[in-house]
Scaffold this motif. Sequence first.
Motif, mmCIF file in Angstrom:
data_model
loop_
_atom_site.group_PDB
_atom_site.id
_atom_site.type_symbol
_atom_site.label_atom_id
_atom_site.label_comp_id
_atom_site.label_asym_id
_atom_site.label_seq_id
_atom_site.Cartn_x
_atom_site.Cartn_y
_atom_site.Cartn_z
ATOM 1 N N SER A 91 2.324 -9.891 -4.160
ATOM 2 C CA SER A 91 2.589 -10.632 -5.394
ATOM 3 C C SER A 91 2.015 -12.048 -5.460
ATOM 4 O O SER A 91 1.953 -12.623 -6.541
ATOM 5 N N ARG A 92 1.633 -12.645 -4.324
ATOM 6 C CA ARG A 92 1.133 -14.018 -4.354
ATOM 7 C C ARG A 92 -0.384 -14.060 -4.522
ATOM 8 O O ARG A 92 -1.108 -13.240 -3.962
ATOM 9 N N ALA A 115 -0.322 6.636 -6.646
ATOM 10 C CA ALA A 115 0.946 6.379 -7.348
ATOM 11 C C ALA A 115 1.912 7.554 -7.243
ATOM 12 O O ALA A 115 3.126 7.361 -7.164
ATOM 13 N N SER A 116 1.372 8.792 -7.235
ATOM 14 C CA SER A 116 2.245 9.968 -7.275
ATOM 15 C C SER A 116 2.435 10.630 -5.916
ATOM 16 O O SER A 116 2.991 11.715 -5.830
ATOM 17 N N LEU A 117 2.003 9.966 -4.855
ATOM 18 C CA LEU A 117 2.135 10.538 -3.506
ATOM 19 C C LEU A 117 3.606 10.717 -3.141
ATOM 20 O O LEU A 117 4.437 9.835 -3.383
ATOM 21 N N LYS A 118 3.931 11.875 -2.561
ATOM 22 C CA LYS A 118 5.306 12.139 -2.154
ATOM 23 C C LYS A 118 5.527 11.754 -0.696
ATOM 24 O O LYS A 118 4.568 11.632 0.077
ATOM 25 N N LYS A 119 6.779 11.581 -0.323
ATOM 26 C CA LYS A 119 7.119 11.191 1.041
ATOM 27 C C LYS A 119 6.571 12.212 2.033
ATOM 28 O O LYS A 119 6.743 13.418 1.857
ATOM 29 N N GLY A 120 5.914 11.715 3.074
ATOM 30 C CA GLY A 120 5.371 12.601 4.093
ATOM 31 C C GLY A 120 3.940 13.030 3.846
ATOM 32 O O GLY A 120 3.285 13.556 4.745
ATOM 33 N N GLY A 349 -1.767 -4.422 -12.171
ATOM 34 C CA GLY A 349 -2.277 -4.416 -10.806
ATOM 35 C C GLY A 349 -3.146 -3.200 -10.570
ATOM 36 O O GLY A 349 -3.324 -2.366 -11.458
ATOM 37 N N HIS A 350 -3.709 -3.126 -9.384
ATOM 38 C CA HIS A 350 -4.455 -1.948 -8.964
ATOM 39 C C HIS A 350 -4.056 -1.590 -7.537
ATOM 40 O O HIS A 350 -3.543 -2.421 -6.788
ATOM 41 N N LYS A 367 -1.063 2.092 9.076
ATOM 42 C CA LYS A 367 -2.219 2.766 8.492
ATOM 43 C C LYS A 367 -1.763 3.735 7.400
ATOM 44 O O LYS A 367 -0.754 4.405 7.537
ATOM 45 N N GLU A 368 -2.501 3.806 6.311
ATOM 46 C CA GLU A 368 -2.233 4.642 5.137
ATOM 47 C C GLU A 368 -1.054 4.143 4.304
ATOM 48 O O GLU A 368 -0.513 4.870 3.478
ATOM 49 N N SER A 369 -0.679 2.878 4.500
ATOM 50 C CA SER A 369 0.321 2.290 3.594
ATOM 51 C C SER A 369 -0.316 2.118 2.223
ATOM 52 O O SER A 369 -1.489 1.755 2.096
ATOM 53 N N ARG A 370 0.469 2.368 1.178
ATOM 54 C CA ARG A 370 -0.018 2.208 -0.191
ATOM 55 C C ARG A 370 0.311 0.809 -0.686
ATOM 56 O O ARG A 370 1.438 0.347 -0.533
ATOM 57 N N ILE A 371 -0.689 0.163 -1.277
ATOM 58 C CA ILE A 371 -0.583 -1.237 -1.694
ATOM 59 C C ILE A 371 -0.777 -1.327 -3.210
ATOM 60 O O ILE A 371 -1.624 -0.640 -3.772
ATOM 61 N N PHE A 372 0.028 -2.185 -3.843
ATOM 62 C CA PHE A 372 -0.185 -2.486 -5.259
ATOM 63 C C PHE A 372 -0.473 -3.974 -5.377
ATOM 64 O O PHE A 372 0.403 -4.808 -5.124
ATOM 65 N N LEU A 373 -1.728 -4.318 -5.699
ATOM 66 C CA LEU A 373 -2.112 -5.715 -5.881
ATOM 67 C C LEU A 373 -1.679 -6.166 -7.267
ATOM 68 O O LEU A 373 -2.227 -5.734 -8.278
#
Length: 479
Positions: A91-92, A115-120, A349-350, A367-373
């Motif tokens: 957010s910064r 955005a629509s990725l499920k857990k696992g 954001g993207h 690794k493979e963490s999803r980020i929202f800028l």
Amino acid sequence: MEIIMERTFYHLRRQLLSHTLEGLISLKARRTRTDSSSATKDAYEIPKNPVCPEDFRPLENSCFQNPYAFYKMIRDEHPVYQLPNGIYCISRYEDIVKVSRDTDCFSSTHQGSIASLKKGQSIIQEGNKMHSLARLGLVPTDVMAVSDPPEHKTHRKVGHKGLNAHYVKSLEPELKERCQKLMDEILAKGEFDFMHDFAWRFPLSVIIQLLGLPADDYEKIKTWCERILETQSGISNPQSLAKSHIASLRFIRYCWKQFLKLKKQPEQNMTKLFAQFADDPESEFTDRLAISLIFQLLMAGSDSSATSMGNAVKLLIENPDVQQQLRDDPEKITAFVEEVFRLETAFQGHFRWTKKDTEIQGVRLPKESRIFLMWASGNRDERFWDDPDLINLERKNGKKHLTFGHGIHACIGRELARMEIIMAIRMLLERTENLSQAGETPFVASMFAHTLLRLPISVTLKSEKHNNSNHRLKESAVA
């Protein structure tokens, strides 16, 4: 002959697989029992003085309508904030800039899956599935805004060839004529929905024409774009996602059809330009990349400029003192539009994802963490901007906003967007004495886009006598 047969087989297979996949998705959607509760139901009010993230449910409609208190709270208290769906929000301003520049660690690919990725689920595995479909010509492949170096350099070279500053400047007379015609139509009504009657139509009709597509296809293109953008909302249910996937399949089939048709015609347009790059044996550009670029330009043209136009008019109505300043000094409209970009960011954001373990603000991101800028949050960060919530027409660093992204992925259509919005605001103010709101102005429920669903306004037109007087003053000034 062998190459012709190979291409013919490819396209026959592509169409057959696309229709088959659409049928399977439709069948699955009918069998899926959806949650009876609406994802956009406004279940509670946002606290006026939030103190912790638990005070919020950021994926509900109440927050989508006015997210800025939430953005400030997480900037101050949790600059790397994990949403209930697992996505990390950055957010910064400075952190967003740093991530945008680091393409070795943070990937822009696989946007359709994030955005629509499920857990696992693995973003790489899901992304590879989409790549397989893209190779078959069924879905868009990662290109330009959703590609990484070194491929991104090739894509951007082609895109820039079609939308460079010199070419955009040459479009000004034609855009003025189109803008004037639409403005005449809406102002004659006195009261109208600015989003539906103008903001959507002007920029999307422009990009449709630049690509050489039929003008009559506006409505279906807009509908497809709306459906597909829903996949990025963060709140889509299975049925909504199914409709979006079906829209994407139909849209890509349409892009292929038009591309193959325009490829054979002598008229020069952006689609023809992309085809020429794809046919160049020395170029790494391909037909599939051309299709994806057309798809991406239509998606961006359908939403970002329209969103900013609507938000600009809304801010003028809400700030009559600013409206009067611009009427008195139209040269300030350019600075105002930059403030609109900053304050009401079209795409909030993207997405990115981490290609390796990393850390931001002391938070470990595997690794493979999803980020929202969060462009919109960075655009109001007090650490970078003075009085960030105010419209300041004298702001020195006004163009350093993040609305068009940052780094190598900065939007190539930004100058076209600027021209369209400045032109529309200037014409609207020149032709009217007053603007007022004539109904509710809800925003779409999405963590991705901050787009007005409706903007009903009424206008008071300048009298003919007033217009003639202004015309004589301008002639006198020129003389």
